[in-house]
Scaffold this active site. Sequence first.
Site, PDB file in Angstrom:
ATOM      1  N   ASP A  52      42.901  34.247  14.908  1.00 50.62           N
ATOM      2  CA  ASP A  52      41.687  34.752  15.551  1.00 50.62           C
ATOM      3  C   ASP A  52      40.557  33.781  15.175  1.00 50.62           C
ATOM      4  O   ASP A  52      40.814  32.714  14.596  1.00 50.62           O
ATOM      5  CB  ASP A  52      41.399  36.210  15.129  1.00 50.62           C
ATOM      6  CG  ASP A  52      40.965  36.332  13.677  1.00 50.62           C
ATOM      7  OD1 ASP A  52      41.041  35.331  12.934  1.00 50.62           O
ATOM      8  OD2 ASP A  52      40.533  37.439  13.273  1.00 50.62           O
ATOM      9  N   CYS A 109      44.018  34.525   9.899  1.00 54.88           N
ATOM     10  CA  CYS A 109      42.816  35.283  10.242  1.00 54.88           C
ATOM     11  C   CYS A 109      41.901  35.186   9.035  1.00 54.88           C
ATOM     12  O   CYS A 109      42.134  34.337   8.160  1.00 54.88           O
ATOM     13  CB  CYS A 109      43.137  36.720  10.669  1.00 54.88           C
ATOM     14  SG  CYS A 109      43.833  37.786   9.410  1.00 54.88           S
ATOM     15  N   THR A 111      41.441  37.169   6.438  1.00 51.70           N
ATOM     16  CA  THR A 111      42.136  37.510   5.190  1.00 51.70           C
ATOM     17  C   THR A 111      43.636  37.228   5.238  1.00 51.70           C
ATOM     18  O   THR A 111      44.289  37.211   4.197  1.00 51.70           O
ATOM     19  CB  THR A 111      41.993  39.021   4.921  1.00 51.70           C
ATOM     20  OG1 THR A 111      42.529  39.707   6.064  1.00 51.70           O
ATOM     21  CG2 THR A 111      40.543  39.419   4.718  1.00 51.70           C
ATOM     22  N   HIS A 142      63.756  34.965  -0.878  1.00 50.82           N
ATOM     23  CA  HIS A 142      64.146  36.369  -1.080  1.00 50.82           C
ATOM     24  C   HIS A 142      64.046  37.207   0.188  1.00 50.82           C
ATOM     25  O   HIS A 142      64.862  38.093   0.404  1.00 50.82           O
ATOM     26  CB  HIS A 142      63.261  37.023  -2.154  1.00 50.82           C
ATOM     27  CG  HIS A 142      63.478  36.470  -3.523  1.00 50.82           C
ATOM     28  ND1 HIS A 142      63.174  37.173  -4.662  1.00 50.82           N
ATOM     29  CD2 HIS A 142      63.968  35.268  -3.937  1.00 50.82           C
ATOM     30  CE1 HIS A 142      63.467  36.423  -5.729  1.00 50.82           C
ATOM     31  NE2 HIS A 142      63.936  35.260  -5.309  1.00 50.82           N
ATOM     32  N   HIS A 177      70.035  38.977  -1.737  1.00 57.85           N
ATOM     33  CA  HIS A 177      68.827  39.079  -0.897  1.00 57.85           C
ATOM     34  C   HIS A 177      69.197  39.379   0.556  1.00 57.85           C
ATOM     35  O   HIS A 177      68.444  40.051   1.255  1.00 57.85           O
ATOM     36  CB  HIS A 177      68.007  37.791  -0.998  1.00 57.85           C
ATOM     37  CG  HIS A 177      67.576  37.497  -2.407  1.00 57.85           C
ATOM     38  ND1 HIS A 177      66.735  38.338  -3.089  1.00 57.85           N
ATOM     39  CD2 HIS A 177      67.913  36.493  -3.254  1.00 57.85           C
ATOM     40  CE1 HIS A 177      66.548  37.856  -4.312  1.00 57.85           C
ATOM     41  NE2 HIS A 177      67.255  36.739  -4.434  1.00 57.85           N
TER      42      HIS A 177
HETATM   43  C1  RB5 Z   1      37.558  39.216  11.574  1.00 59.61           C
HETATM   44  O1  RB5 Z   1      36.239  39.421  11.187  1.00 59.61           O
HETATM   45  C2  RB5 Z   1      38.480  39.655  10.463  1.00 59.61           C
HETATM   46  O2  RB5 Z   1      38.459  41.040  10.346  1.00 59.61           O
HETATM   47  C3  RB5 Z   1      39.898  39.163  10.720  1.00 59.61           C
HETATM   48  O3  RB5 Z   1      39.887  37.790  10.802  1.00 59.61           O
HETATM   49  C4  RB5 Z   1      40.928  39.490   9.669  1.00 59.61           C
HETATM   50  O4  RB5 Z   1      40.482  39.173   8.399  1.00 59.61           O
HETATM   51  C5  RB5 Z   1      41.524  40.822   9.746  1.00 59.61           C
HETATM   52  O5  RB5 Z   1      42.388  41.210   8.958  1.00 59.61           O
END
Ligand code: RB5
Length: 194
Positions: A52, A109, A111, A142, A177
Amino acid sequence: MINIWKPKIKVLEGLNFEYGELTLDYKYMSLDYKYIKFIEVERGLRIAIGSDHGGFHLKKAIKEYLDKENIVYEDFGTYNSESVDYPDYAEKVAIAVASGEYDKGILCCGTGIGVSIVANKIPGIRAALCNDTFSARAAREHNDANILTLGERVIGPGLAIDIVSTWLKAEFSGGRHARRVEKITAIEKRQLNK
Ligand code: RB5
């Protein structure tokens, strides 16, 4: 009369003739018999990659690394840093991997969490969020993880590239595994058949 022997062709999902991944080799065994042999040619690793807006710059750095290593990939978007919804891109990459057209996937993304949650909704996908190389190696050895997810707001591009490289080089260990991964698949099937 010419008899044509056609062995059963094992066409892997995603392989097709247009891309030249199968070659046709004609062998004339006698005047009466014509043997047609299809040879499955091993194809190189193909990666589906996506992000994203929150992972867009990290994805760019990973693509530069893949280019340098001559690793074939397709970018499923997003293609700029305008705000989008991560489920749309994670789903595309996960479906591309689950279909067999791509061997592995990489999703970024902010996180790495959102894209991993989405990817793991697609049957056949084992997506692993890795912020370190130890986890990246274990995710392959694993868990036979077929998608790696990373968070641009969590780690820098240098570490991310080490993680990608470790993950791509590591192999599934099998053995005990494999039994555990089979159990994951069995759980998935049970849930799908409910
Ligand atoms: C976008 O702001 C953020 O929420 C997305 O990139 C991601 O971290 C979601 O898990």
